[in-house]
Design an enzyme around this catalytic site. Structure first.
Site, short mmCIF file in Angstrom:
data_model
loop_
_atom_site.label_atom_id
_atom_site.label_comp_id
_atom_site.label_asym_id
_atom_site.label_seq_id
_atom_site.Cartn_x
_atom_site.Cartn_y
_atom_site.Cartn_z
N GLU A 1 0.81 -1.22 0.00
CA GLU A 1 0.00 0.00 0.00
C GLU A 1 0.84 1.27 0.00
O GLU A 1 0.44 2.28 -0.59
CB GLU A 1 -0.96 0.01 1.20
CG GLU A 1 -2.19 -0.86 1.02
CD GLU A 1 -1.95 -2.32 1.38
OE1 GLU A 1 -0.85 -2.63 1.91
OE2 GLU A 1 -2.83 -3.15 1.14
N HIS B 1 -11.68 -5.29 8.06
CA HIS B 1 -12.21 -5.10 6.70
C HIS B 1 -13.56 -4.39 6.70
O HIS B 1 -14.35 -4.58 5.79
CB HIS B 1 -12.38 -6.44 5.99
CG HIS B 1 -11.10 -7.15 5.69
ND1 HIS B 1 -10.36 -7.78 6.65
CD2 HIS B 1 -10.43 -7.34 4.53
CE1 HIS B 1 -9.29 -8.33 6.10
NE2 HIS B 1 -9.31 -8.08 4.81
#
Lengths: 326, 323
Positions: A62, A131
């Site tokens: 990321e 998540h």
């Protein structure tokens, strides 16, 4: 304008496709956005259409995805990065917060960073603590970042197109539960300006301010309340930063009551910003305190009943509005 | 292990077999329960990779630690978890390891030294490093075994942690489960190196690539690394090559790989491999069948326990929020 019904995910895909066709400098990068089509299928088919040079699958990195977008933007490209889940934004945030947001200013205006980071946020899928995050409020606290969170396919497409054309870094928040929702989207090309709220329903008794997944819930609540004689005005702010205070002000002056509805925890959330702004600027127009209906102070639980309970649902919105309009 | 010298007795190998089969059936039954709508959300199945968890954990003392991943059911079972509480967690029940609040991706079994699964790829690596730092400072002779995947080896967290563990000579063993794909991204595309273990050179620690479907090879390699760590000689990097038989999660169309490739790896079934070895060691079919039956019974009991268990309440969940 002729239109057809498509999903939120399809609308986003169309926005990217149109902008990629128009400008060779637009490209996509992220994890599993190629053959896999993105974790939620948003980029499905784009690698076949534009090839792996413009739809770039990356390793699980990321920092390098967001930082890579910053670098590519600095040399004149218009990257659209996908971060697979909003929770993972925390990993790449250094590049977003310390670099993307500040470069234009720190370089004395000598450089610009035209990039978009798209990411699915929110709970409701049973994906638990890592998540299900809705961290959009964090990014609204950073001067130099724009934050957009559309609620309909129409808004999603028009705002993403504007976001890609924008010369500055922008965080594009997509709620997972919206991807499969459908709505009318014009055949013709259109753009929606960043920083403009939309009155999704006019009403005179109370102003409900929200964004993203809360808008369909607020609209459903408004229908229920209409049956009880309460006329709700629904403002979809769409863009959290910059914020369209003008639309909020004209609504509040009319209804004199305000409730802000949002999914993330109530404490320190974006509702607090709207609430205090209304309190400071529109105090004389208020007949009741500004109320925040936010999520519960809790990490997203896995158990489906609890997961549902900690986020405002239609019945919660109905209940809170009734308390305010008696 | 039965033998003090670390040499495996036949009983140990049968126990490895039992655990591998337990993982296999646990995963298969969990998948069925998901299809029946009894488990919700998503999870990541470990089928095909059983030899890594079992081989590696068999080389640990019961008081050693592990850190796990999003694909963590196998690690949890291999470290001695109670499958009733695991199954209850998957069914979001109050009797689960995380009281139904964490789910598949967050199962931890702290009493057994399992410091937890994680949904953030690579995030267990710094935690394992920190746990090893703790063990070193506490001078408690314990070792931390860190499981992570090929995908995690490309995160920033990996690089920072392995380097820190190397320079501080921490008692940690890095076990990279190379199952050939980070979700859809093939290791062939994700690495410019043929062996991920070559990375170890860059940190000045030993690195080795092994057959992750051979439980005995995993055990032997891990044993050496664990002893090295326990002696204060620092970390080792083990790349265990294996394969994920099932999709990444429950929503994977698997368009990125061929059926032939999956079949080829299924022919290299780690359980069948051990079964063949045990037969060569004169273990009777009947004995293996008995183990299987017992495991299957255990799983059914776990499912029954989970189905009958109560759900957590919001009031109880609130007690866990301290700020």
């Amino acid at each position: 304008m002729p239109s057809r019904e498509i999903t939120y995910a399809e609308a986003l895909r169309e926005a990217m496709r149109e902008e990629m066709k128009k400008d060779s400098q637009v490209f996509l990068l992220g994890e599993d956005i190629g053959v896999y089509g993105g974790a939620f299928g948003v980029t499905q088919g784009l690698i076949e259409e534009f090839g792996p040079e413009r739809v770039i699958d990356t390793p699980i990195s990321e920092i390098a995805i967001i930082g890579g977008a910053v670098g590519a933007a600095l040399v004149g490209m218009r990257p659209v990065a996908e971060i697979m889940f909003f929770d993972f934004m925390t990993i790449g945030s250094d590049q977003l917060v310390n670099q993307a947001a500040k470069i234009r200013f720190m370089f004395g205006g000598k450089a610009k960073v035209p990039m978009v980071v798209r990411s699915p946020a929110g709970s409701g899928t049973g994906a638990a603590g890592h998540h299900s995050g809705s961290l959009e409020s964090w990014f609204t606290h950073i001067p130099g970042l724009k934050v957009v969170a559309p609620s309909t396919p129409y808004d999603a497409k028009g705002l993403l197109k504007s976001a890609i054309r924008d010369d500055n870094p922008l965080v594009f928040v997509e709620h997972k539960l919206l991807y499969k929702t459908k709505g009318q989207v014009p055949e013709e090309e259109y753009y929606i300006p960043i920083g403009k709220a939309d009155v999704k329903k006019e009403g005179k008794d109370i102003t409900v301010i929200g964004y993203s997944i809360m808008i369909p819930r607020v609209l459903e609540a408004s229908q229920i309340l209409a049956g009880e004689g309460i006329d709700v005005e629904v403002i979809d702010i769409r863009s959290l930063r910059p914020l369209d205070t003008e639309t909020i002000a004209s609504s509040v002056k009319k209804t004199n009551r305000v409730i802000v509805v949002y999914e993330p925890p109530r404490f320190g959330g974006f509702g607090a910003e709207i609430s205090s702004w209304v309190g400071e600027e529109l105090f004389d127009y208020l007949d009741a305190p500004v109320v925040r209906l936010g999520g519960e102070e809790m990490p997203p639980p896995y158990n489906p009943n609890l997961e549902r309970k900690i986020v405002p649902q239609v019945e919660d919105i109905v209940r809170e509005i009734k308390k305010l309009v008696r | 292990m039965r033998g003090d010298d670390g040499v495996l007795a036949l009983e140990d190998k049968l126990e490895m077999y039992r655990k591998m089969y337990l993982i296999r059936v646990f995963e298969e039954r969990a998948e069925e329960l998901y299809m029946e709508g009894k488990i919700w959300g998503t999870f990541h199945l470990y089928v095909g990779e059983e030899a890594v968890a079992v081989g590696a954990c068999s080389a640990l003392r019961t008081d050693d630690y592990i850190t796990s991943t999003h694909r963590g059911h196998g690690h949890c079972i291999a470290k001695g978890a109670d499958i009733k509480r695991m199954m209850a967690e998957l069914l979001a029940k109050d009797t689960g390891y995380c009281r139904g609040l964490g789910g598949s991706m967050h199962i931890a079994d702290v009493e057994k030294g399992n410091l937890g699964a994680t949904g953030i790829v690579g995030s267990g690596i710094p935690i394992a490093t920190g746990a090893a730092l703790g063990c070193k400072l506490q001078k408690n002779d314990k070792v931390v075994l860190c499981f992570f995947g090929d995908g995690a080896a490309n995160t920033g967290a990996f690089h920072e942690s392995v380097n820190m563990a190397a320079i501080f000579r921490l008692p940690v063993v890095f076990v990279c489960e190379n199952n050939m794909y980070a979700m859809s991204f093939s290791v062939k595309k994700a690495f410019a190196l043929p062996d991920i273990a070559e990375r170890a050179k860059g940190y000045g620690i030993p690195g080795v690539s092994i057959d992750g479907n051979n439980v005995l090879e995993v055990y032997e390699t891990t044993k050496v690394a664990v002893e090295r760590a326990r002696q204060g000689e620092g970390p080792t990097f083990i790349e265990a090559r294996t394969y994920r038989w099932k999709g990444h999660s429950k929503s994977d169309r698997q368009a990125y790989r061929t059926k032939e490739e999956v079949r080829e790896w299924m022919n290299r079934d780690p359980i069948k491999f051990l079964e063949k070895y045990l037969r060569e060691e004169k273990v009777k079919d009947e004995e293996l069948e008995n183990i299987k039956k017992q495991v299957e019974r255990e799983i059914e009991e776990a499912i029954e326990f989970a189905l009958k268990s109560p759900e957590p309440t919001l009031e109880e969940a609130r007690r866990l929020v301290y700020a």
